[in-house]
Design a protein around this motif. Structure first.
Motif, short mmCIF file in Angstrom:
data_model
loop_
_atom_site.label_atom_id
_atom_site.label_comp_id
_atom_site.label_asym_id
_atom_site.label_seq_id
_atom_site.Cartn_x
_atom_site.Cartn_y
_atom_site.Cartn_z
N VAL A 238 -1.23 -0.24 -4.69
CA VAL A 238 0.07 0.29 -4.29
C VAL A 238 1.12 -0.65 -4.86
O VAL A 238 1.07 -1.86 -4.65
CB VAL A 238 0.18 0.36 -2.75
CG1 VAL A 238 1.55 0.84 -2.33
CG2 VAL A 238 -0.90 1.26 -2.19
N ILE A 239 2.05 -0.09 -5.60
CA ILE A 239 3.10 -0.91 -6.20
C ILE A 239 4.21 -1.10 -5.17
O ILE A 239 4.92 -0.17 -4.82
CB ILE A 239 3.64 -0.28 -7.48
CG1 ILE A 239 2.49 -0.13 -8.49
CG2 ILE A 239 4.75 -1.12 -8.07
CD1 ILE A 239 2.86 0.64 -9.73
N THR A 240 4.33 -2.33 -4.71
CA THR A 240 5.34 -2.67 -3.70
C THR A 240 6.48 -3.43 -4.37
O THR A 240 6.40 -3.80 -5.54
CB THR A 240 4.71 -3.54 -2.61
OG1 THR A 240 4.29 -4.78 -3.21
CG2 THR A 240 3.53 -2.86 -1.95
N ALA A 241 7.51 -3.70 -3.61
CA ALA A 241 8.65 -4.47 -4.12
C ALA A 241 8.21 -5.84 -4.65
O ALA A 241 8.66 -6.25 -5.73
CB ALA A 241 9.72 -4.61 -3.04
N PRO A 242 7.35 -6.58 -3.95
CA PRO A 242 6.90 -7.86 -4.52
C PRO A 242 6.15 -7.71 -5.85
O PRO A 242 6.31 -8.54 -6.74
CB PRO A 242 5.98 -8.43 -3.43
CG PRO A 242 6.44 -7.80 -2.16
CD PRO A 242 6.89 -6.42 -2.56
N HIS A 243 5.35 -6.63 -5.98
CA HIS A 243 4.68 -6.37 -7.26
C HIS A 243 5.71 -6.17 -8.37
O HIS A 243 5.58 -6.74 -9.45
CB HIS A 243 3.79 -5.11 -7.19
CG HIS A 243 2.56 -5.27 -6.39
ND1 HIS A 243 2.46 -4.83 -5.10
CD2 HIS A 243 1.35 -5.80 -6.70
CE1 HIS A 243 1.25 -5.07 -4.65
NE2 HIS A 243 0.56 -5.68 -5.60
N ARG A 244 6.69 -5.31 -8.10
CA ARG A 244 7.72 -5.02 -9.11
C ARG A 244 8.47 -6.28 -9.50
O ARG A 244 8.73 -6.52 -10.67
CB ARG A 244 8.68 -3.94 -8.61
CG ARG A 244 8.09 -2.54 -8.63
CD ARG A 244 9.17 -1.47 -8.39
NE ARG A 244 9.96 -1.71 -7.19
CZ ARG A 244 9.61 -1.35 -5.95
NH1 ARG A 244 8.46 -0.72 -5.76
NH2 ARG A 244 10.38 -1.58 -4.92
N GLU A 245 8.82 -7.08 -8.50
CA GLU A 245 9.57 -8.31 -8.78
C GLU A 245 8.76 -9.26 -9.66
O GLU A 245 9.26 -9.80 -10.65
CB GLU A 245 9.95 -9.00 -7.47
CG GLU A 245 10.71 -10.30 -7.70
CD GLU A 245 10.99 -11.05 -6.41
OE1 GLU A 245 11.82 -11.95 -6.47
OE2 GLU A 245 10.37 -10.75 -5.36
#
Length: 122
Positions: free
Chosen positions: A11-18
């Motif tokens: 699951v792509i979360t905000a921390p992953h994107r950052e």
């Protein structure tokens, strides 16, 4: 066909994107690629990546250090020097960086044709 469970899905979360934004940005890929070859001092990196500004290189190195990809080492020489080295965590990115560079080289002509088609239609 192998079934995947929900536990196997990423699951792509905000921390992953950052994190991905910071590791895959314009200068980080080049800095990581250079440091995977050997440790370097700041000015050596500037010479190896001549289009990067001092400000951008400083910000990139700090961001990579904060994320655990690069370490800043003070070398006890006269005068004292600072060297940047890839960390074990950063080294895990080398195969991925190489794969991205190979992919972009292999597909650049197709991308350029797609861009030209898009721009002609726009």
């Amino acid at each position: 066909m192998q079934e995947t469970s929900q536990a196997d899905q990423v699951v792509i979360t905000a921390p992953h994107r950052e994190l991905l934004d910071q590791v895959l940005d314009k200068w980080s890929l080049q800095v990581l690629d250079k440091l995977c070859g050997r440790p370097s001092r700041f000015n050596e990196l500037r010479r190896e990546i001549p289009v990067v500004t001092q400000k951008s290189l400083t910000a990139t190195l700090r961001r990579l250090e904060r994320n655990g990809m690069v370490e800043r080492v003070v070398v006890a020489t006269r005068p004292i020097a600072v060297e940047y080295r890839i960390t074990p965590l950063g080294t895990t990115l080398q195969d991925l960086i190489d794969a991205l560079l190979r992919w972009s080289t292999a597909n650049m002509a197709d991308v350029e044709r797609a861009r030209a088609r898009f721009d002609a239609e726009a």
